[in-house]
Design a protein around this motif. Sequence first.
Motif, PDB file in Angstrom:
ATOM      1  N   HIS A  96       0.812  -1.216   0.000  1.00  0.00           N
ATOM      2  CA  HIS A  96       0.000   0.000   0.000  1.00  0.00           C
ATOM      3  C   HIS A  96       0.848   1.269   0.000  1.00  0.00           C
ATOM      4  CE1 HIS A  96      -3.510  -2.401   0.319  1.00  0.00           C
ATOM      5  NE2 HIS A  96      -4.289  -1.481   0.861  1.00  0.00           N
ATOM      6  N   PHE A  97       1.980   1.247   0.672  1.00  0.00           N
ATOM      7  CA  PHE A  97       2.787   2.461   0.766  1.00  0.00           C
ATOM      8  C   PHE A  97       3.719   2.631  -0.431  1.00  0.00           C
ATOM      9  CE2 PHE A  97       1.711   1.243   5.165  1.00  0.00           C
ATOM     10  CZ  PHE A  97       0.927   2.336   5.484  1.00  0.00           C
ATOM     11  N   ASP A  98       3.881   1.588  -1.232  1.00  0.00           N
ATOM     12  CA  ASP A  98       4.507   1.739  -2.540  1.00  0.00           C
ATOM     13  C   ASP A  98       3.480   2.279  -3.533  1.00  0.00           C
ATOM     14  OD1 ASP A  98       6.901   0.773  -1.558  1.00  0.00           O
ATOM     15  OD2 ASP A  98       6.557  -1.279  -2.273  1.00  0.00           O
ATOM     16  N   ARG A  99       2.248   1.789  -3.430  1.00  0.00           N
ATOM     17  CA  ARG A  99       1.171   2.240  -4.317  1.00  0.00           C
ATOM     18  C   ARG A  99       0.779   3.684  -4.001  1.00  0.00           C
ATOM     19  NH1 ARG A  99      -1.755  -1.575  -3.008  1.00  0.00           N
ATOM     20  NH2 ARG A  99      -1.333  -3.024  -4.727  1.00  0.00           N
ATOM     21  N   PHE A 100       0.766   4.023  -2.715  1.00  0.00           N
ATOM     22  CA  PHE A 100       0.384   5.374  -2.267  1.00  0.00           C
ATOM     23  C   PHE A 100       1.500   5.918  -1.365  1.00  0.00           C
ATOM     24  CE2 PHE A 100      -3.710   2.869  -2.325  1.00  0.00           C
ATOM     25  CZ  PHE A 100      -4.185   3.371  -3.532  1.00  0.00           C
ATOM     26  N   GLY A 157       9.941  -8.163  -1.256  1.00  0.00           N
ATOM     27  CA  GLY A 157       9.765  -7.675  -2.615  1.00  0.00           C
ATOM     28  C   GLY A 157       9.274  -6.247  -2.700  1.00  0.00           C
ATOM     29  N   LEU A 158       9.356  -5.504  -1.612  1.00  0.00           N
ATOM     30  CA  LEU A 158       8.895  -4.116  -1.589  1.00  0.00           C
ATOM     31  C   LEU A 158       9.939  -3.183  -2.192  1.00  0.00           C
ATOM     32  CD1 LEU A 158       7.409  -4.136   2.015  1.00  0.00           C
ATOM     33  CD2 LEU A 158       6.109  -4.148  -0.133  1.00  0.00           C
ATOM     34  N   ALA A 159       9.507  -1.971  -2.490  1.00  0.00           N
ATOM     35  CA  ALA A 159      10.408  -0.992  -3.106  1.00  0.00           C
ATOM     36  C   ALA A 159      11.447  -0.467  -2.136  1.00  0.00           C
ATOM     37  CB  ALA A 159       9.596   0.165  -3.686  1.00  0.00           C
ATOM     38  N   HIS A 160      11.166  -0.558  -0.836  1.00  0.00           N
ATOM     39  CA  HIS A 160      12.048   0.004   0.178  1.00  0.00           C
ATOM     40  C   HIS A 160      12.180  -0.962   1.350  1.00  0.00           C
ATOM     41  CE1 HIS A 160      11.787   3.904  -1.834  1.00  0.00           C
ATOM     42  NE2 HIS A 160      10.473   3.734  -1.892  1.00  0.00           N
ATOM     43  N   PRO A 161      13.206  -0.780   2.188  1.00  0.00           N
ATOM     44  CA  PRO A 161      13.291  -1.549   3.424  1.00  0.00           C
ATOM     45  C   PRO A 161      12.120  -1.228   4.345  1.00  0.00           C
ATOM     46  CG  PRO A 161      15.383  -0.468   2.922  1.00  0.00           C
ATOM     47  CD  PRO A 161      14.362   0.117   1.986  1.00  0.00           C
ATOM     48  N   MET A 162      11.787  -2.160   5.216  1.00  0.00           N
ATOM     49  CA  MET A 162      10.699  -1.942   6.164  1.00  0.00           C
ATOM     50  C   MET A 162      10.912  -0.668   6.967  1.00  0.00           C
ATOM     51  SD  MET A 162       8.553  -4.512   5.754  1.00  0.00           S
ATOM     52  CE  MET A 162       7.565  -4.581   7.255  1.00  0.00           C
ATOM     53  N   ALA A 163      12.158  -0.379   7.330  1.00  0.00           N
ATOM     54  CA  ALA A 163      12.450   0.806   8.143  1.00  0.00           C
ATOM     55  C   ALA A 163      12.007   2.089   7.462  1.00  0.00           C
ATOM     56  CB  ALA A 163      13.940   0.866   8.469  1.00  0.00           C
ATOM     57  N   THR A 164      12.021   2.114   6.140  1.00  0.00           N
ATOM     58  CA  THR A 164      11.600   3.316   5.416  1.00  0.00           C
ATOM     59  C   THR A 164      10.132   3.612   5.665  1.00  0.00           C
ATOM     60  OG1 THR A 164      13.252   2.988   3.690  1.00  0.00           O
ATOM     61  CG2 THR A 164      11.332   4.340   3.117  1.00  0.00           C
ATOM     62  N   TYR A 165       9.301   2.598   5.670  1.00  0.00           N
ATOM     63  CA  TYR A 165       7.867   2.816   5.871  1.00  0.00           C
ATOM     64  C   TYR A 165       7.577   3.257   7.306  1.00  0.00           C
ATOM     65  CZ  TYR A 165       8.044   0.195   1.542  1.00  0.00           C
ATOM     66  OH  TYR A 165       8.362  -0.225   0.270  1.00  0.00           O
ATOM     67  N   ARG A 220       9.473   5.230   8.994  1.00  0.00           N
ATOM     68  CA  ARG A 220       9.894   6.621   9.133  1.00  0.00           C
ATOM     69  C   ARG A 220       9.223   7.554   8.128  1.00  0.00           C
ATOM     70  NH1 ARG A 220      14.058   6.962  12.803  1.00  0.00           N
ATOM     71  NH2 ARG A 220      14.389   9.147  12.264  1.00  0.00           N
ATOM     72  N   ARG A 221       8.621   6.996   7.078  1.00  0.00           N
ATOM     73  CA  ARG A 221       8.001   7.831   6.038  1.00  0.00           C
ATOM     74  C   ARG A 221       6.489   7.861   6.113  1.00  0.00           C
ATOM     75  NH1 ARG A 221       8.344   5.837  -0.057  1.00  0.00           N
ATOM     76  NH2 ARG A 221       6.414   4.794   0.628  1.00  0.00           N
ATOM     77  N   ASN A 222       5.867   6.765   6.557  1.00  0.00           N
ATOM     78  CA  ASN A 222       4.416   6.626   6.469  1.00  0.00           C
ATOM     79  C   ASN A 222       3.723   6.418   7.806  1.00  0.00           C
ATOM     80  OD1 ASN A 222       5.664   5.013   3.849  1.00  0.00           O
ATOM     81  ND2 ASN A 222       3.984   6.393   3.318  1.00  0.00           N
ATOM     82  N   LEU A 223       4.462   6.338   8.893  1.00  0.00           N
ATOM     83  CA  LEU A 223       3.882   6.009  10.197  1.00  0.00           C
ATOM     84  C   LEU A 223       4.139   7.111  11.208  1.00  0.00           C
ATOM     85  CD1 LEU A 223       2.506   3.899  12.084  1.00  0.00           C
ATOM     86  CD2 LEU A 223       4.810   3.016  12.558  1.00  0.00           C
ATOM     87  N   SER A 224       3.093   7.491  11.914  1.00  0.00           N
ATOM     88  CA  SER A 224       3.214   8.311  13.115  1.00  0.00           C
ATOM     89  C   SER A 224       2.698   7.489  14.291  1.00  0.00           C
ATOM     90  CB  SER A 224       2.421   9.619  12.995  1.00  0.00           C
ATOM     91  OG  SER A 224       2.945  10.442  11.974  1.00  0.00           O
ATOM     92  N   VAL A 225       3.106   7.863  15.497  1.00  0.00           N
ATOM     93  CA  VAL A 225       2.801   7.063  16.677  1.00  0.00           C
ATOM     94  C   VAL A 225       2.292   7.983  17.779  1.00  0.00           C
ATOM     95  CG1 VAL A 225       3.776   5.543  18.435  1.00  0.00           C
ATOM     96  CG2 VAL A 225       4.532   5.344  16.066  1.00  0.00           C
ATOM     97  N   VAL A 274      10.632   5.924  14.628  1.00  0.00           N
ATOM     98  CA  VAL A 274       9.909   6.742  13.643  1.00  0.00           C
ATOM     99  C   VAL A 274      10.419   8.167  13.562  1.00  0.00           C
ATOM    100  CG1 VAL A 274       7.826   5.335  13.932  1.00  0.00           C
ATOM    101  CG2 VAL A 274       8.040   7.483  15.211  1.00  0.00           C
ATOM    102  N   GLY A 275      11.165   8.629  14.563  1.00  0.00           N
ATOM    103  CA  GLY A 275      11.659  10.004  14.579  1.00  0.00           C
ATOM    104  C   GLY A 275      10.813  10.906  15.456  1.00  0.00           C
ATOM    105  N   HIS A 276      11.439  11.931  16.031  1.00  0.00           N
ATOM    106  CA  HIS A 276      10.725  12.844  16.926  1.00  0.00           C
ATOM    107  C   HIS A 276       9.598  13.590  16.219  1.00  0.00           C
ATOM    108  CE1 HIS A 276      14.400  12.362  19.447  1.00  0.00           C
ATOM    109  NE2 HIS A 276      13.515  12.475  20.423  1.00  0.00           N
ATOM    110  N   ASP A 277       9.721  13.798  14.903  1.00  0.00           N
ATOM    111  CA  ASP A 277       8.704  14.563  14.191  1.00  0.00           C
ATOM    112  C   ASP A 277       7.470  13.743  13.866  1.00  0.00           C
ATOM    113  OD1 ASP A 277      10.012  12.964  12.364  1.00  0.00           O
ATOM    114  OD2 ASP A 277      10.029  14.474  10.770  1.00  0.00           O
ATOM    115  N   ARG A 278       7.430  12.488  14.330  1.00  0.00           N
ATOM    116  CA  ARG A 278       6.266  11.631  14.104  1.00  0.00           C
ATOM    117  C   ARG A 278       5.652  11.150  15.422  1.00  0.00           C
ATOM    118  NH1 ARG A 278       4.876   9.909   9.206  1.00  0.00           N
ATOM    119  NH2 ARG A 278       6.032  10.818   7.482  1.00  0.00           N
TER     120      ARG A 278
END
Length: 329
Positions: free
Chosen positions: A209-213, A242-250, A252-257, A275-279
């Motif tokens: 889903h996060f490769d598609r969107f 088989g994803l476009a990116h490593p799991m860690a990318t999703y 830090r790019r698509n998840l907030s907590v 996920v980073g302080h900004d998330r």
Amino acid sequence: MKLIGIEEHFLTPEVKDAWSTIGLDAADPSVAFHGGPLAKRLADLAEERLALMDETGLDVQVLSLTTPSLHDLGPESVELTRRANDAVAEAIARHPDRFQALATLPVAMPDEAALELERCVRTLGFKGTMLCGRVGHRNLDHADLLPIFKSAAALKAPILLHPRAPEKAVRDAYYSGFSPQVDAAFSCFGLGWHYDAGIQFLRLVLAGHFDRFPDLQVILGHWGELVLFYAERIANMDRVSGLAHPMATYFRRNLSVTASGIYLPHYLEQAARIVGHDRLLFSTDYPYQYRPGRDARRFLENCGLDKAATQGFAHGNWERLIAGLPQPA
């Protein structure tokens, strides 16, 4: 410092009656958790809620219909959803500085759900939506549900993935064998809810889903619904995903907590590391985790973050997350 809670729940009498009409309590033990003193607090969108917000130190609640929402209803949920969203919009109009909202959707009808999300964002000014795990027997990554995610991505509307009770077969296999009360608690707020929500997020990742969107944004409560504590182990799936990116990318790019009322600084530290302080987002999980004594404000003041990161956690990260939403017509 303004403090915004992004996972704060309500329940309308009409939705509660709809659950009763379909006998949902027999299939989902969490339905029983919404009675007693909680029922009054869930139903109130006025003075008592505002007073308790003031008491705990919360300036704004982002309102969402409590789990299991309308995931088990069929076509009848379309009009029920509109009425629930309109009722919340009226509460926001009465207190625009205190309330925001996440849309309730008729998720069993994905095309209608996509349209309702657009109405809620573009017309009512809502800030995203909340999904409560499976829709019937379909996990959230099921192809039938793609219109909802496509709509959210196009609107830049974040999706809060909220826990719900695991399926009965899972409850019977892993969460049974004690008293009915212990079984229900174990399968829901004790542990089962949180595994279920974390698994739904991972399924969305693995389904692409996060490769598609790529701009799709998802929020997990309770400091990441367990998956953040296994992020390094989950990364091993990079070898086969088989994803476009490593799991860690999703992560830090698509998840907030968000905190969901679990005020533990070492959980915050782990979430920030993944996920980073900004998330990092704040929430009290009202009314389930409500505790008196300016509890929310006290945690913010003692969370261990520097001033800039604290401001982000308190309100700035949420405001940035929703900054790309269309302005209401």
